[in-house]
Design an enzyme around this catalytic site. Structure first.
Site, short mmCIF file in Angstrom:
data_model
loop_
_atom_site.label_atom_id
_atom_site.label_comp_id
_atom_site.label_asym_id
_atom_site.label_seq_id
_atom_site.Cartn_x
_atom_site.Cartn_y
_atom_site.Cartn_z
N ASP A 233 0.85 -1.20 0.00
CA ASP A 233 0.00 0.00 0.00
C ASP A 233 0.89 1.24 0.00
O ASP A 233 1.77 1.36 0.85
CB ASP A 233 -0.89 0.01 1.24
CG ASP A 233 -1.93 -1.12 1.20
OD1 ASP A 233 -2.41 -1.52 2.27
OD2 ASP A 233 -2.21 -1.60 0.09
N ARG A 297 -17.08 -11.61 -2.11
CA ARG A 297 -16.35 -11.16 -0.91
C ARG A 297 -16.29 -9.64 -0.91
O ARG A 297 -16.13 -9.01 -1.96
CB ARG A 297 -14.93 -11.73 -0.91
CG ARG A 297 -14.02 -11.17 0.19
CD ARG A 297 -12.66 -11.82 0.18
NE ARG A 297 -11.83 -11.28 1.24
CZ ARG A 297 -10.84 -10.40 1.05
NH1 ARG A 297 -10.59 -9.97 -0.18
NH2 ARG A 297 -10.15 -9.94 2.06
C1 LIG Z 1 -3.54 4.96 -2.97
C2 LIG Z 1 -4.09 3.81 -3.37
C3 LIG Z 1 -3.92 3.22 -4.71
C4 LIG Z 1 -4.65 1.86 -4.59
C5 LIG Z 1 -5.72 2.15 -3.57
C6 LIG Z 1 -4.94 2.93 -2.52
C7 LIG Z 1 -4.03 1.93 -1.76
C8 LIG Z 1 -3.80 0.61 -2.51
C9 LIG Z 1 -3.68 0.80 -4.03
C10 LIG Z 1 -3.98 -0.47 -4.87
C11 LIG Z 1 -5.15 -1.25 -4.27
C12 LIG Z 1 -2.75 -1.42 -4.99
C13 LIG Z 1 -3.02 -2.51 -6.06
C14 LIG Z 1 -3.31 -1.86 -7.44
C15 LIG Z 1 -4.51 -0.88 -7.39
C16 LIG Z 1 -4.59 -0.19 -8.76
C17 LIG Z 1 -5.83 -1.66 -7.22
O1 LIG Z 1 -5.87 -2.88 -7.50
O2 LIG Z 1 -6.84 -1.07 -6.83
C18 LIG Z 1 -4.24 0.15 -6.26
C19 LIG Z 1 -5.23 1.27 -5.91
C20 LIG Z 1 -5.41 2.31 -7.03
O3 LIG Z 1 -4.41 2.79 -7.63
O4 LIG Z 1 -6.59 2.61 -7.33
O1 LIG Z 2 -9.30 -7.14 -0.31
C1 LIG Z 2 -8.30 -7.37 0.38
O2 LIG Z 2 -8.27 -8.22 1.28
C2 LIG Z 2 -7.01 -6.58 0.11
C3 LIG Z 2 -7.27 -5.31 -0.66
C4 LIG Z 2 -6.03 -4.43 -0.67
O3 LIG Z 2 -4.93 -4.86 -0.41
C5 LIG Z 2 -6.18 -3.01 -1.02
O4 LIG Z 2 -7.31 -2.59 -1.41
O5 LIG Z 2 -5.12 -2.30 -0.90
FE LIG Z 3 -3.47 -3.26 -0.13
#
Ligand SMILES: C=C1C[C@]23C[C@H]1CC[C@H]2[C@]1(C)CCC[C@@](C)(C(=O)O)[C@H]1[C@@H]3C(=O)O
Ligand SMILES: O=C(O)CCC(=O)C(=O)O
Ligand SMILES: [Fe+2]
Length: 370
Positions: A233, A297
Site C-alpha cells: 500500500d 467477498r
Molecule cells: C492509494 C491507493 C492506490 C490503490 C488504492 C490505494 C491503496 C492501494 C492501491 C492499490 C489497491 C494497490 C493494487 C493496485 C490498485 C490499482 C488496485 O488494484 O486497486 C491500487 C489502488 C489504485 O491505484 O486505485
Molecule cells: O481485499 C483485500 O483483502 C485486500 C485489498 C487491498 O490490499 C487493497 O485494497 O489495498
Molecule cells: Fe493493499
C-alpha cells in the site's frame, strides 16, 4: 483493418456465466494463485483494550507486540478495538446493497481518469491487461484544516444523490471510527520508534485519507486471475476488515500465506508512506487478494494518509550515520498522483517514485507515461 476493440465491460453477473475468462483477466502464470492451498499466516492478535483505556502496563506491552509485528512483516490483527459491531455490519450492508445495483447505476459515480475517488469495475479503461476481478468504490475522508467535516457524506450526496444519504452517513461514521483508531495506533508506532507518543499522532491529526469498498464477485476460474494484484500500500496505515469470506494473502519468507478472516478484528498493515516516515525501520509488506468460485467477498480498506501537501520526512531521531535518509522528501499528493496517473502500484512503488522524483520533469513524463 481490425474492428475497433469493443471496450471491456466488467459486469460480473454476465462474465461469471461464461466458461472462459476474458484474456484481459488472465494474469501471467507466475503471478496467478493456481490451485495451490495456501498455508495460513498466524498474524499477531493484539488486544488494544488496555492501551485504549490508558492502562500504563498494557500500553507498554502493546507497544512491544506492535514493534515485533512491524519488524517482522508489518501485519497484525487488533481486537477489542472499540468499533461497534453494529457499525461494521451496517457498512457491510451498505456495500452489499451498492454493489448489487445494476452496472449503469453504479457508473453514476464512475471514477474519472487520474482520480482515485469513484466507482470502478475491474479498472477497465485504466489498465489494458492483468485486470483485477473486482469492483471498487473509493472516496476521500479528510480531516485536514479547512476541509468539509462531512467529506464522505458530501461524496455520496454529490456523486449519487439524496437516495444515498444513509449510505453516506454510515460510511462517514465508519471513517470517523477508523480515523480515531488510526490515531491511537499512531501513538503506539511513535512509542515503538522512540519518537514519543504524540509525534506521529500529531503528524496525522489532520489527514487526507482514502476509504475503499472492495467487492470481489465469484469467479469461474479463480486460479487464473487475482482480485487485487501483488502490492504494497503506498499509503501510511491500512485498517482492513474482512467478514467471513477470506482472500487476503501476505507474502512472507518467499511464500503467499492466507490471513484467516476474523470478523471481530481489523487487519492492520504499514504502508509505503509510513515506511518512509520511519526511515525504513518499518517495512511496507507485499500482499494481494485472491478470489473464489463460490461466493462474493467484500473488504473494507481505510487508508490513512497525511495531509496532501505536508512534507513526508522522517523525524531526525531516525536519521544517523548507520541510518542515512532512505527516501527523499515528498508529499502524499505527489505520491497519490503518481499512482493514479503514472504508475500501477506494485511492490516497487516507493523506489520507482523516488527515482521518478529525481528525474528532470520532461524525462519523468516520457519515462512513465501510462
Ligand atoms: C492509494 C491507493 C492506490 C490503490 C488504492 C490505494 C491503496 C492501494 C492501491 C492499490 C489497491 C494497490 C493494487 C493496485 C490498485 C490499482 C488496485 O488494484 O486497486 C491500487 C489502488 C489504485 O491505484 O486505485
Ligand atoms: O481485499 C483485500 O483483502 C485486500 C485489498 C487491498 O490490499 C487493497 O485494497 O489495498
Ligand atoms: Fe493493499
Amino acid at each position: 483493418m481490425l474492428p475497433p476493440q469493443s471496450p471491456i465491460v466488467f459486469d460480473a453477473a454476465v462474465l461469471f456465466r461464461e466458461t472462459h475468462l476474458p484474456t484481459h483477466f488472465i494474469w501471467p502464470e507466475d503471478e496467478t494463485p493456481g490451485k495451490e492451498d495456501f498455508e495460513e499466516l498466524a498474524v499477531p492478535v493484539i488486544d488494544v483494550q488496555g492501551f485504549l483505556s490508558g492502562d500504563p502496563a498494557a500500553t507498554l506491552s502493546t507497544t512491544r507486540t506492535v514493534t515485533e509485528a512491524c519488524l517482522k512483516h508489518g501485519f497484525f490483527h487488533v481486537v477489542n478495538h472499540g468499533v461497534a459491531r453494529e457499525l461494521i455490519e451496517a457498512i457491510h450492508k451498505e456495500a452489499a446493497d451498492f454493489f448489487a445495483m445494476p452496472l449503469v447505476e453504479k457508473q453514476r459515480a464512475l471514477r474519472k481518469p487520474g482520480e482515485s475517488s469513484g466507482y470502478a469495475s475491474a479498472f477497465t479503461g485504466r489498465f489494458s491487461s492483468k485486470l483485477p476481478w473486482k469492483e471498487t468504490l473509493t472516496f476521500p475522508y479528510s480531516t485536514a484544516p479547512g476541509s468539509p467535516s462531512n467529506s464522505v457524506k458530501d461524496f455520496f450526496l454529490n456523486s449519487l444523490g439524496h437516495e444515498f444519504s444513509r449510505t453516506g452517513a454510515v460510511c462517514q461514521e465508519y471513517c470517523d471510527a477508523m480515523n480515531g483508531l488510526s490515531l491511537r495506533i499512531m501513538e503506539l508506532l511513535g512509542m515503538s520508534l522512540g519518537v514519543g507518543r504524540d509525534y506521529f499522532r500529531n503528524f496525522f491529526e489532520g489527514n487526507d485519507s482514502i476509504m475503499r469498498l472492495n467487492y470481489y464477485p465469484p469467479c469461474q476460474k479463480p486460479e487464473l486471475t487475482l482480485g487485487t494484484g501483488p502490492h504494497c500500500d503506498p499509503t501510511s496505515l491500512t485498517i482492513l476488515h474482512q467478514e467471513l469470506v477470506g482472500g487476503l494473502q501476505v507474502f512472507v519468507d518467499g511464500k503467499w500465506r492466507s490471513i484467516r478472516p476474523q470478523p471481530d478484528a481489523f487487519v492492520i498493515n504499514i504502508g509505503d508512506t509510513f515506511s518512509a516516515l520511519s526511515n525504513g525501520r518499518f517495512k511496507s509488506c507485499l500482499h494481494r487478494a485472491v478470489v473464489n468460485n463460490q461466493e462474493s467477498r467484500v473488504s473494507l480498506a481505510f487508508f490513512l494518509s497525511p495531509e496532501k501537501n505536508k512534507v513526508v520526512r522522517p523525524p531526525k531521531e531516525l536519521i544517523d550515520e548507520e541510518n542515512p535518509r532512505k527516501y527523499p522528501d515528498f508529499t502524499w499528493s505527489a505520491l497519490l498522483d503518481f499512482t493514479q496517473k503514472h504508475y500501477r502500484t506494485d511492490v516497487n512503488t516507493l523506489e520507482s517514485f523516488s527515482n521518478w522524483l529525481s528525474l528532470p520533469p520532461v524525462a519523468a513524463r516520457i519515462s512513465l507515461a501510462p
